[in-house]
Design an enzyme around this catalytic site. Structure first.
Site, PDB file in Angstrom:
ATOM      1  N   HIS A  94       0.833  -1.194   0.000  1.00  0.00           N
ATOM      2  CA  HIS A  94       0.000   0.000   0.000  1.00  0.00           C
ATOM      3  C   HIS A  94       0.875   1.254   0.000  1.00  0.00           C
ATOM      4  O   HIS A  94       2.096   1.169   0.178  1.00  0.00           O
ATOM      5  CB  HIS A  94      -0.937   0.013   1.217  1.00  0.00           C
TER       6      HIS A  94
HETATM    7  P1  TYD Z   1      -2.358  -3.754   7.112  1.00  0.00           P
HETATM    8  O1  TYD Z   1      -2.352  -2.338   6.619  1.00  0.00           O
HETATM    9  O2  TYD Z   1      -2.844  -4.807   6.186  1.00  0.00           O
HETATM   10  O3  TYD Z   1      -0.885  -4.155   7.612  1.00  0.00           O
HETATM   11  P2  TYD Z   1       0.509  -4.123   6.818  1.00  0.00           P
HETATM   12  O4  TYD Z   1       0.385  -3.128   5.726  1.00  0.00           O
HETATM   13  O5  TYD Z   1       1.484  -3.662   7.815  1.00  0.00           O
HETATM   14  O6  TYD Z   1       0.801  -5.477   6.311  1.00  0.00           O
HETATM   15  O7  TYD Z   1      -3.174  -3.762   8.472  1.00  0.00           O
HETATM   16  C1  TYD Z   1      -3.701  -4.944   9.003  1.00  0.00           C
HETATM   17  C2  TYD Z   1      -4.960  -4.619   9.796  1.00  0.00           C
HETATM   18  O8  TYD Z   1      -4.660  -3.844  10.943  1.00  0.00           O
HETATM   19  C3  TYD Z   1      -5.969  -3.846   8.982  1.00  0.00           C
HETATM   20  O9  TYD Z   1      -7.264  -4.389   9.244  1.00  0.00           O
HETATM   21  C4  TYD Z   1      -5.899  -2.447   9.541  1.00  0.00           C
HETATM   22  C5  TYD Z   1      -5.470  -2.685  10.967  1.00  0.00           C
HETATM   23  N1  TYD Z   1      -4.665  -1.587  11.517  1.00  0.00           N
HETATM   24  C6  TYD Z   1      -5.194  -0.790  12.525  1.00  0.00           C
HETATM   25  O10 TYD Z   1      -6.349  -0.971  12.964  1.00  0.00           O
HETATM   26  N2  TYD Z   1      -4.419   0.214  13.053  1.00  0.00           N
HETATM   27  C7  TYD Z   1      -3.177   0.465  12.608  1.00  0.00           C
HETATM   28  O11 TYD Z   1      -2.494   1.393  13.105  1.00  0.00           O
HETATM   29  C8  TYD Z   1      -2.626  -0.353  11.549  1.00  0.00           C
HETATM   30  C9  TYD Z   1      -1.265  -0.129  11.010  1.00  0.00           C
HETATM   31  C10 TYD Z   1      -3.419  -1.367  11.047  1.00  0.00           C
END
Ligand code: TYD
Length: 137
Positions: free
Chosen positions: A54
């Protein structure tokens, strides 16, 4: 166009001590490119897993391999650059608007992320084609 050349490794303060080393981060210090508004960490990553995938419209981040190692692949839709993080006293600065993926997590590794923004799904671009269009806008 948000340019990948704005990303960089930052050397953090390291207080070496025979009892164990110490690194700290605090708002207002010269090495921090932004004030920290959120902290999260990724751990227990299974072998072969990829995280990220992302970009953020506004959020700037610092990533630190608090333990172990992992790679961060940055992409501005024109250029890709791979960073290996494996030192608790080094941080990768990711400005807003860059696509990122993390992989090659070693066993027991922990990815600490410091963010300039509170969590908001509105700040995410999770579709790579959409990201490429955003970069052209
Ligand atoms: P995601 O963005 O997929 O993680 P990464 O990019 O690090 O692999 O996030 C995973 C889940 O966690 C998603 O449902 C959003 C949630 N999340 C939060 O609720 N708060 C946060 O600060 C972050 C980073 C993620």
């Amino acid at each position: 166009m948000r340019d990948i050349s704005l990303a960089r490794m930052i050397d953090l303060t390291r207080i070496a001590d025979p009892r164990g080393n110490l690194t700290f981060l605090q708002n207002g210090s010269a090495e921090l490119p932004f004030d920290i508004r959120r902290v999260f960490y990724i751990y227990d990553v299974p072998a072969g897993a990829t995280r990220g995938g992302h970009a953020h419209y506004r959020g700037e981040e610092l990533l630190v391999a608090i333990s172990g190692s992992f790679d961060v692949l940055l992409d501005d839709s024109a250029t890709k650059k791979r960073f290996t993080l494996n030192r608790p006293y080094q941080a990768l600065y990711i400005p807003a608007g860059l696509w990122r993926e993390m992989d090659n997590f070693s066993s027991g590794s922990v990815c600490l992320t410091l963010s300039s923004e509170p969590y908001s799904e509105d700040d995410y671009i999770r579709d790579y084609d959409e990201y490429c269009k955003y970069q052209l806008s």
